[in-house]
Write a protein that holds these residues in place. Structure first.
Motif, PDB file in Angstrom:
ATOM      1  N   PHE A 355       0.825  -1.209   0.000  1.00  0.00           N
ATOM      2  CA  PHE A 355       0.000   0.000   0.000  1.00  0.00           C
ATOM      3  C   PHE A 355       0.861   1.262   0.000  1.00  0.00           C
ATOM      4  O   PHE A 355       0.549   2.242  -0.688  1.00  0.00           O
ATOM      5  CB  PHE A 355      -0.931  -0.006   1.212  1.00  0.00           C
ATOM      6  CG  PHE A 355      -2.181  -0.804   1.002  1.00  0.00           C
ATOM      7  CD1 PHE A 355      -3.170  -0.349   0.156  1.00  0.00           C
ATOM      8  CD2 PHE A 355      -2.365  -2.024   1.636  1.00  0.00           C
ATOM      9  CE1 PHE A 355      -4.330  -1.082  -0.052  1.00  0.00           C
ATOM     10  CE2 PHE A 355      -3.513  -2.761   1.441  1.00  0.00           C
ATOM     11  CZ  PHE A 355      -4.498  -2.299   0.592  1.00  0.00           C
ATOM     12  N   VAL A 356       1.941   1.268   0.753  1.00  0.00           N
ATOM     13  CA  VAL A 356       2.814   2.446   0.787  1.00  0.00           C
ATOM     14  C   VAL A 356       3.424   2.697  -0.591  1.00  0.00           C
ATOM     15  O   VAL A 356       3.491   3.836  -1.066  1.00  0.00           O
ATOM     16  CB  VAL A 356       3.906   2.270   1.848  1.00  0.00           C
ATOM     17  CG1 VAL A 356       4.984   3.343   1.711  1.00  0.00           C
ATOM     18  CG2 VAL A 356       3.299   2.329   3.244  1.00  0.00           C
ATOM     19  N   LEU A 357       3.861   1.639  -1.260  1.00  0.00           N
ATOM     20  CA  LEU A 357       4.456   1.786  -2.588  1.00  0.00           C
ATOM     21  C   LEU A 357       3.447   2.317  -3.598  1.00  0.00           C
ATOM     22  O   LEU A 357       3.759   3.198  -4.414  1.00  0.00           O
ATOM     23  CB  LEU A 357       5.007   0.439  -3.052  1.00  0.00           C
ATOM     24  CG  LEU A 357       5.871   0.429  -4.321  1.00  0.00           C
ATOM     25  CD1 LEU A 357       7.086   1.319  -4.143  1.00  0.00           C
ATOM     26  CD2 LEU A 357       6.284  -0.991  -4.667  1.00  0.00           C
ATOM     27  N   GLY A 358       2.221   1.819  -3.555  1.00  0.00           N
ATOM     28  CA  GLY A 358       1.211   2.288  -4.493  1.00  0.00           C
ATOM     29  C   GLY A 358       0.767   3.710  -4.235  1.00  0.00           C
ATOM     30  O   GLY A 358       0.639   4.521  -5.161  1.00  0.00           O
ATOM     31  N   ILE A 359       0.535   4.059  -2.958  1.00  0.00           N
ATOM     32  CA  ILE A 359       0.097   5.418  -2.639  1.00  0.00           C
ATOM     33  C   ILE A 359       1.200   6.425  -2.939  1.00  0.00           C
ATOM     34  O   ILE A 359       0.941   7.524  -3.437  1.00  0.00           O
ATOM     35  CB  ILE A 359      -0.334   5.487  -1.160  1.00  0.00           C
ATOM     36  CG1 ILE A 359      -1.582   4.629  -0.937  1.00  0.00           C
ATOM     37  CG2 ILE A 359      -0.602   6.926  -0.734  1.00  0.00           C
ATOM     38  CD1 ILE A 359      -1.995   4.524   0.507  1.00  0.00           C
ATOM     39  N   PHE A 360       2.448   6.064  -2.666  1.00  0.00           N
ATOM     40  CA  PHE A 360       3.571   6.961  -2.962  1.00  0.00           C
ATOM     41  C   PHE A 360       3.654   7.250  -4.456  1.00  0.00           C
ATOM     42  O   PHE A 360       3.875   8.399  -4.869  1.00  0.00           O
ATOM     43  CB  PHE A 360       4.869   6.323  -2.471  1.00  0.00           C
ATOM     44  CG  PHE A 360       6.099   7.097  -2.846  1.00  0.00           C
ATOM     45  CD1 PHE A 360       6.447   8.245  -2.166  1.00  0.00           C
ATOM     46  CD2 PHE A 360       6.904   6.676  -3.897  1.00  0.00           C
ATOM     47  CE1 PHE A 360       7.573   8.958  -2.514  1.00  0.00           C
ATOM     48  CE2 PHE A 360       8.032   7.378  -4.257  1.00  0.00           C
ATOM     49  CZ  PHE A 360       8.364   8.526  -3.553  1.00  0.00           C
ATOM     50  N   ALA A 361       3.463   6.242  -5.300  1.00  0.00           N
ATOM     51  CA  ALA A 361       3.529   6.452  -6.754  1.00  0.00           C
ATOM     52  C   ALA A 361       2.408   7.372  -7.223  1.00  0.00           C
ATOM     53  O   ALA A 361       2.617   8.257  -8.063  1.00  0.00           O
ATOM     54  CB  ALA A 361       3.451   5.102  -7.474  1.00  0.00           C
ATOM     55  N   VAL A 362       1.198   7.196  -6.683  1.00  0.00           N
ATOM     56  CA  VAL A 362       0.084   8.050  -7.090  1.00  0.00           C
ATOM     57  C   VAL A 362       0.327   9.492  -6.667  1.00  0.00           C
ATOM     58  O   VAL A 362       0.102  10.444  -7.433  1.00  0.00           O
ATOM     59  CB  VAL A 362      -1.234   7.521  -6.496  1.00  0.00           C
ATOM     60  CG1 VAL A 362      -2.373   8.482  -6.773  1.00  0.00           C
ATOM     61  CG2 VAL A 362      -1.563   6.152  -7.081  1.00  0.00           C
ATOM     62  N   LEU A 363       0.817   9.705  -5.443  1.00  0.00           N
ATOM     63  CA  LEU A 363       1.063  11.062  -4.963  1.00  0.00           C
ATOM     64  C   LEU A 363       2.160  11.753  -5.766  1.00  0.00           C
ATOM     65  O   LEU A 363       2.078  12.954  -6.037  1.00  0.00           O
ATOM     66  CB  LEU A 363       1.427  11.030  -3.482  1.00  0.00           C
ATOM     67  CG  LEU A 363       0.305  10.621  -2.518  1.00  0.00           C
ATOM     68  CD1 LEU A 363       0.812  10.593  -1.094  1.00  0.00           C
ATOM     69  CD2 LEU A 363      -0.877  11.569  -2.635  1.00  0.00           C
ATOM     70  N   VAL A 364       3.182  11.023  -6.149  1.00  0.00           N
ATOM     71  CA  VAL A 364       4.260  11.621  -6.947  1.00  0.00           C
ATOM     72  C   VAL A 364       3.735  12.070  -8.308  1.00  0.00           C
ATOM     73  O   VAL A 364       4.085  13.145  -8.806  1.00  0.00           O
ATOM     74  CB  VAL A 364       5.420  10.618  -7.112  1.00  0.00           C
ATOM     75  CG1 VAL A 364       6.405  11.095  -8.153  1.00  0.00           C
ATOM     76  CG2 VAL A 364       6.137  10.430  -5.786  1.00  0.00           C
ATOM     77  N   MET A 365       2.850  11.285  -8.901  1.00  0.00           N
ATOM     78  CA  MET A 365       2.350  11.621 -10.224  1.00  0.00           C
ATOM     79  C   MET A 365       1.405  12.820 -10.207  1.00  0.00           C
ATOM     80  O   MET A 365       1.434  13.652 -11.111  1.00  0.00           O
ATOM     81  CB  MET A 365       1.629  10.410 -10.843  1.00  0.00           C
ATOM     82  CG  MET A 365       2.558   9.300 -11.284  1.00  0.00           C
ATOM     83  SD  MET A 365       3.792   9.849 -12.491  1.00  0.00           S
ATOM     84  CE  MET A 365       2.753  10.561 -13.742  1.00  0.00           C
ATOM     85  N   ILE A 366       0.560  12.933  -9.178  1.00  0.00           N
ATOM     86  CA  ILE A 366      -0.446  14.000  -9.196  1.00  0.00           C
ATOM     87  C   ILE A 366       0.044  15.281  -8.549  1.00  0.00           C
ATOM     88  O   ILE A 366      -0.565  16.337  -8.725  1.00  0.00           O
ATOM     89  CB  ILE A 366      -1.746  13.539  -8.510  1.00  0.00           C
ATOM     90  CG1 ILE A 366      -1.505  13.278  -7.021  1.00  0.00           C
ATOM     91  CG2 ILE A 366      -2.308  12.326  -9.193  1.00  0.00           C
ATOM     92  CD1 ILE A 366      -2.758  12.890  -6.274  1.00  0.00           C
ATOM     93  N   SER A 367       1.122  15.225  -7.785  1.00  0.00           N
ATOM     94  CA  SER A 367       1.587  16.445  -7.116  1.00  0.00           C
ATOM     95  C   SER A 367       3.043  16.756  -7.414  1.00  0.00           C
ATOM     96  O   SER A 367       3.603  17.667  -6.818  1.00  0.00           O
ATOM     97  CB  SER A 367       1.423  16.311  -5.597  1.00  0.00           C
ATOM     98  OG  SER A 367       2.215  15.241  -5.090  1.00  0.00           O
TER      99      SER A 367
END
Length: 565
Positions: A355-367
């Motif tokens: 979950f940490v790996l997936g959420i980190f990737a999404v946050l990097v892409m959108i922000s």
């Protein structure tokens, strides 16, 4: 319509460069020689730029006294003719930054105009500077896409520069240099793989006919470019010059009677080290390129309402290197990192990492830094928008796969636990004082089956139990030892499938985690993964192949479409 290069025969251009303003043939010859470089103004020789000029003469010319009597500045040299030939050449001195948000481009262009004025012939011994506000100059104006102009050389209005020269044959050379703020028709749907075209139109009125001479040499070319002064996010791809005749009445389309396009490959000119050689520097500062021209006749369209236009088109192609390091490569790394979730097992110790790996990737892409490309208000999707949105979609799908997989795993696990309790009853050892399981052990029979035994007469704290089990292996054997408690289970081959569980009464029972097949009663004889683990592993294995393949297919389509089409 005819096309050709520098080897074009002069006869095909007679209609463009013949002198229609003077009956003296020598003046027409002098005009053609100036364009061919023979009479190009220099600093020495008989045709020097200021060969016989001095400060006193310049001050006399500023008063206008050397002009012949009856000379009218507002009158064309050949008022009786329909057209006055104005031979032209263009030098692009600078190309600035192109604003995608406001569609503005800043550039500096020098126009060199030459014509024959027989009224001023013989007033100078060679090239002589004269004030530009005393002699006739072509009535010209820039097109509508020029938002703002600023004068670079003030000319005769100040003592800092000279913009007009007079030759003894009556040739007038007029040079104007302007810094222009252009409005370009920017097309951004291919951004950052886009190529832009910015044009500058110079209209000539009152019978002005623009003409040029084709050549691939910097002294004779109709358009040259200072390739060392391209300070833009775009690189110079080509320059184009067009001459056309139009009508004020807009009853017929414009007639293009000359065009020339020159392709450039001048990225090396931006390197200072490559300009150590004087010849290389000269070629870069007056780059011509590989040119091809086209000539057409517009003699059938001779209307008093016509005017001519000299149009310069600048073809630009965006530099991509910075976008690879700031957008494409970082986004690719983030997407591939999000795919690593599928390689982590779905166990309690690793589920948090997924979950940490997936959420980190999404946050990097959108922000992250990549989203700054989305701030432009455009009405169409650009290439970089499609790339970023696709990468956001991939990292979101990878995170969604972990969420769905965890939900399925948890649900199946609950069902398995419930089914296990239903099909495998608990067996309670029927001894009233069986309060501690420490005095029990597993005993393996000769047929490789197991049974659970308990000796109530041996205290739990006595350590190892020394019991002769041979008394229990043969039914005929009689022993004074009281029989041990035996939990019989047919084909119960692995004791690890049983566990002790304490009851609320502080007694213990043996919990068998060994079920039977549905409707058959046949027991499992070998190990098998639970359905929850088996299904999640299958989904992870499929995701490890599906996600990278889908991203690879998207990359093939994206790069082939925007680079080749």
């Amino acid at each position: 319509m005819k096309t050709g290069g520098d080897s074009k025969d002069d006869k095909e251009l007679d209609g463009l460069f013949q002198d229609k303003t003077s009956k003296d043939a020598d003046k027409a010859i002098d005009l053609r020689l100036w364009f061919k470089g023979s009479l190009h103004p220099g600093l020495d020789g008989s045709d020097a730029l200021v060969g016989d000029a001095n400060w006193e003469s310049w001050q006399v010319w500023r008063t206008g006294s050397p002009l012949p009597s009856g000379y009218q500045q507002s009158q064309r040299p050949n008022e009786q003719e329909r057209w006055t030939d104005v031979s032209s050449s263009v030098h692009i001195r600078n190309i600035g930054w192109l604003s995608e948000e406001h569609s503005n481009l800043s550039t500096t262009i020098q126009y060199n105009l030459a014509w024959v004025d027989p009224r001023l012939g013989g007033l100078a011994a060679s090239w002589f500077p004269i004030p530009a506000d005393l002699a006739w100059t072509p009535p010209i104006s820039f097109g509508r896409n020029v938002r703002r102009t600023s004068v670079v050389d003030q000319g005769s209005k100040s003592d800092s520069g000279i913009s007009m020269w007079l030759h003894r044959s009556g040739i007038m050379l007029y040079s104007i240099t302007r810094t222009l703020k252009l409005t370009c028709s920017v097309q951004l749907w291919r951004y950052p793989f886009d190529s832009q075209v910015c044009s500058v139109k110079l209209h000539g009125y009152n019978g002005v006919m623009f003409n040029v001479l084709t050549s691939n040499t910097s002294l004779q070319a109709p358009i040259t470019t200072d390739a060392t002064a391209v300070r833009s996010q775009y690189m110079l791809k080509a320059v184009e010059i067009r001459l056309e005749r139009s009508s004020f009445l807009n009853e017929r389309p414009s007639c293009e009677y000359f065009s020339q396009k020159c392709d450039h490959d001048v990225e090396h000119c931006l390197n200072v080290a490559s300009c150590r050689d004087d010849q290389v520097c000269q070629q870069c500062k007056s780059s011509v390129g590989r040119c091809s021209h086209r000539v057409n006749s517009c003699d059938d369209q001779n209307d008093s309402n016509d005017y001519t236009t000299l149009e310069v088109r600048i073809h630009l192609k965006r530099r991509l290197l910075s976008y690879f390091f700031t957008t494409f490569i970082p986004c690719t790394v983030v997407v591939i990192s999000s795919f690593l979730q599928t390689w982590l097992p779905l166990v309690p110790s690793a589920i948090a990492g997924r979950f940490v790996l997936g959420i980190f990737a999404v946050l990097v892409m959108i922000s992250g830094h990549n989203m700054r490309h989305l701030i432009l208000r455009v009405s169409e999707a650009r290439a970089i928008d499609i790339w970023i949105m696709a990468c956001i979609l991939f990292v979101t799908l990878a995170l969604l796969q972990t969420v769905v997989l965890h939900f399925v795993y948890d649900r199946l696990k609950r069902k398995e636990k419930k089914a296990s309790l239903e099909r495998t009853p608990s067996f309670h050892i029927p001894r009233p004082h069986l309060n501690r399981p420490l005095s029990s052990w597993w005993y393996r029979l000769p047929n490789k089956q197991w049974m659970t035994m308990y000796n109530p007469y041996i205290p739990s704290s006595s350590g190892a139990v020394g019991v002769d089990m041979s008394a229990y292996e043969e039914k005929t054997t009689k022993s004074k030892v009281k029989p041990l408690v035996n939990i019989p289970r047919a084909k119960f081959r692995q004791p690890s499938l049983a566990s002790w569980e304490q009851l609320p009464s502080n007694q213990w029972k043996v919990q068998l985690n060994y079920g039977s097949r549905a409707n058959t009663g046949e027991l499992y004889e070998k190990d098998r993964l639970p359905r929850s683990e088996e299904m999640t592993r299958k989904i992870d294995r499929a995701s490890r192949i599906a996600f990278p393949c889908a991203f690879l297919v998207f990359n093939l389509w994206f790069w082939l479409f925007y680079l080749l089409f």
